[in-house]
Write a protein that holds these residues in place. Structure first.
Motif, mmCIF file in Angstrom:
data_model
loop_
_atom_site.group_PDB
_atom_site.id
_atom_site.type_symbol
_atom_site.label_atom_id
_atom_site.label_comp_id
_atom_site.label_asym_id
_atom_site.label_seq_id
_atom_site.Cartn_x
_atom_site.Cartn_y
_atom_site.Cartn_z
ATOM 1 N N TRP A 1 45.134 11.458 23.144
ATOM 2 C CA TRP A 1 44.839 12.610 23.870
ATOM 3 C C TRP A 1 43.699 13.282 23.193
ATOM 4 N N ALA A 2 43.373 13.295 21.838
ATOM 5 C CA ALA A 2 42.227 13.767 21.518
ATOM 6 C C ALA A 2 40.950 13.080 21.833
ATOM 7 N N ARG A 3 41.025 11.783 21.877
ATOM 8 C CA ARG A 3 39.703 10.966 22.496
ATOM 9 C C ARG A 3 39.533 11.548 23.660
ATOM 10 N N ASP A 4 40.589 11.610 24.591
ATOM 11 C CA ASP A 4 40.281 11.944 26.027
ATOM 12 C C ASP A 4 39.707 13.414 26.350
ATOM 13 N N GLU A 5 40.032 14.237 25.346
ATOM 14 C CA GLU A 5 39.372 15.616 25.384
ATOM 15 C C GLU A 5 37.978 15.495 24.949
ATOM 16 N N VAL A 6 37.813 14.769 23.896
ATOM 17 C CA VAL A 6 36.275 14.601 23.552
ATOM 18 C C VAL A 6 35.396 13.781 24.676
ATOM 19 N N GLU A 7 36.043 12.844 25.288
ATOM 20 C CA GLU A 7 35.281 12.024 26.134
ATOM 21 C C GLU A 7 35.123 12.944 27.446
ATOM 22 N N LEU A 8 35.882 13.701 27.844
ATOM 23 C CA LEU A 8 35.743 14.831 28.871
ATOM 24 C C LEU A 8 34.752 15.922 28.679
ATOM 25 N N LEU A 9 34.579 16.158 27.425
ATOM 26 C CA LEU A 9 33.717 17.385 27.001
ATOM 27 C C LEU A 9 32.310 16.710 26.948
ATOM 28 N N TYR A 10 32.444 15.367 26.609
ATOM 29 C CA TYR A 10 30.980 14.745 26.654
ATOM 30 C C TYR A 10 30.453 14.517 28.003
ATOM 31 N N LYS A 11 31.613 13.962 28.991
ATOM 32 C CA LYS A 11 31.129 13.776 30.634
ATOM 33 C C LYS A 11 30.470 15.281 31.111
ATOM 34 N N GLU A 12 31.283 16.353 30.476
ATOM 35 C CA GLU A 12 30.837 17.732 31.276
ATOM 36 C C GLU A 12 29.538 18.195 30.796
ATOM 37 N N THR A 13 29.134 17.570 29.395
ATOM 38 C CA THR A 13 28.241 18.266 28.717
ATOM 39 C C THR A 13 26.958 17.592 29.130
ATOM 40 N N PHE A 14 26.944 16.183 29.324
ATOM 41 C CA PHE A 14 25.973 15.329 29.200
ATOM 42 C C PHE A 14 25.779 14.463 30.485
ATOM 43 N N ILE A 15 26.855 14.089 30.998
ATOM 44 C CA ILE A 15 26.768 13.326 32.339
ATOM 45 C C ILE A 15 26.733 13.898 33.405
ATOM 46 N N GLU A 16 27.514 15.052 33.706
ATOM 47 C CA GLU A 16 27.700 15.593 35.045
ATOM 48 C C GLU A 16 26.464 16.495 35.142
ATOM 49 N N GLN A 17 25.845 17.011 34.227
ATOM 50 C CA GLN A 17 24.788 17.899 34.444
ATOM 51 C C GLN A 17 23.540 17.118 34.931
ATOM 52 N N ARG A 18 23.542 15.578 34.440
ATOM 53 C CA ARG A 18 22.483 14.736 34.858
ATOM 54 C C ARG A 18 22.847 14.344 36.264
ATOM 55 N N THR A 19 23.880 14.241 36.705
ATOM 56 C CA THR A 19 24.214 13.701 38.034
ATOM 57 C C THR A 19 24.245 15.065 39.138
ATOM 58 N N SER A 20 24.084 16.205 38.434
ATOM 59 C CA SER A 20 24.206 17.075 39.524
ATOM 60 C C SER A 20 22.776 17.575 39.880
ATOM 61 N N ILE A 21 21.782 17.100 39.280
ATOM 62 C CA ILE A 21 20.563 17.571 39.680
ATOM 63 C C ILE A 21 19.977 16.732 40.681
ATOM 64 N N ASN A 22 19.630 17.180 41.876
ATOM 65 C CA ASN A 22 19.326 16.503 42.874
ATOM 66 C C ASN A 22 17.496 16.679 42.914
ATOM 67 N N PRO A 23 16.864 15.449 42.833
ATOM 68 C CA PRO A 23 15.391 15.654 42.874
ATOM 69 C C PRO A 23 14.926 16.024 44.036
ATOM 70 N N TRP A 24 15.579 15.834 45.187
ATOM 71 C CA TRP A 24 15.113 16.068 46.427
ATOM 72 C C TRP A 24 15.203 17.590 46.887
ATOM 73 N N ASP A 25 16.135 18.348 45.984
ATOM 74 C CA ASP A 25 16.248 19.660 46.328
ATOM 75 C C ASP A 25 15.124 20.536 46.093
ATOM 76 N N ASN A 26 14.203 20.116 45.373
ATOM 77 C CA ASN A 26 12.926 20.800 45.168
ATOM 78 C C ASN A 26 11.825 20.379 45.830
ATOM 79 N N LEU A 27 12.102 19.592 47.105
ATOM 80 C CA LEU A 27 10.857 19.394 47.935
ATOM 81 C C LEU A 27 11.006 20.229 49.104
ATOM 82 N N LYS A 28 9.903 20.883 49.744
ATOM 83 C CA LYS A 28 10.186 21.707 50.588
ATOM 84 C C LYS A 28 9.117 21.108 51.830
ATOM 85 N N PRO A 29 9.815 21.376 53.296
ATOM 86 C CA PRO A 29 9.745 20.626 54.338
ATOM 87 C C PRO A 29 8.037 21.085 54.827
#
Length: 88
Positions: A58-86
């Motif tokens: 259970w503790a390992r699951d908590e640590v892995e969840l925090l790692y995902k929220e901190t490092f992995i989800e923030q990487r995948t939530s950035i869309n490089p196409w959002d900065n392009l202007k038509p």
């Protein structure tokens, strides 16, 4: 078997790296506040944390969840196409 892990963002990341990255990012005090386990609060060390986390799922699951929220989800939530202007 390798195909089963294709969509697992934690595949190949060792527990020691997870703990080390979280400590580098948050520090022991904040990490102990976010995840309330004694190995992060009382005389913390990577070695003692790894020993506890390997025995306590259970503790390992908590640590892995925090790692995902901190490092992995923030990487995948950035869309490089959002900065392009038509073009007009």
């Amino acid at each position: 078997m390798a195909g089963e892990q294709r969509n697992n963002p934690m595949h190949g990341i060792k527990l020691e790296k997870i703990v080390t990255d979280l400590v580098d990012h948050y520090g022991w005090q904040i990490l102990g506040e976010k995840i309330k386990i004694n190995c992060f609060r009382s005389e913390p060390s990577v070695k003692s944390s790894l020993k506890f986390l390997r025995r306590t799922q259970w503790a390992r699951d908590e640590v892995e969840l925090l790692y995902k929220e901190t490092f992995i989800e923030q990487r995948t939530s950035i869309n490089p196409w959002d900065n392009l202007k038509p073009q007009d």
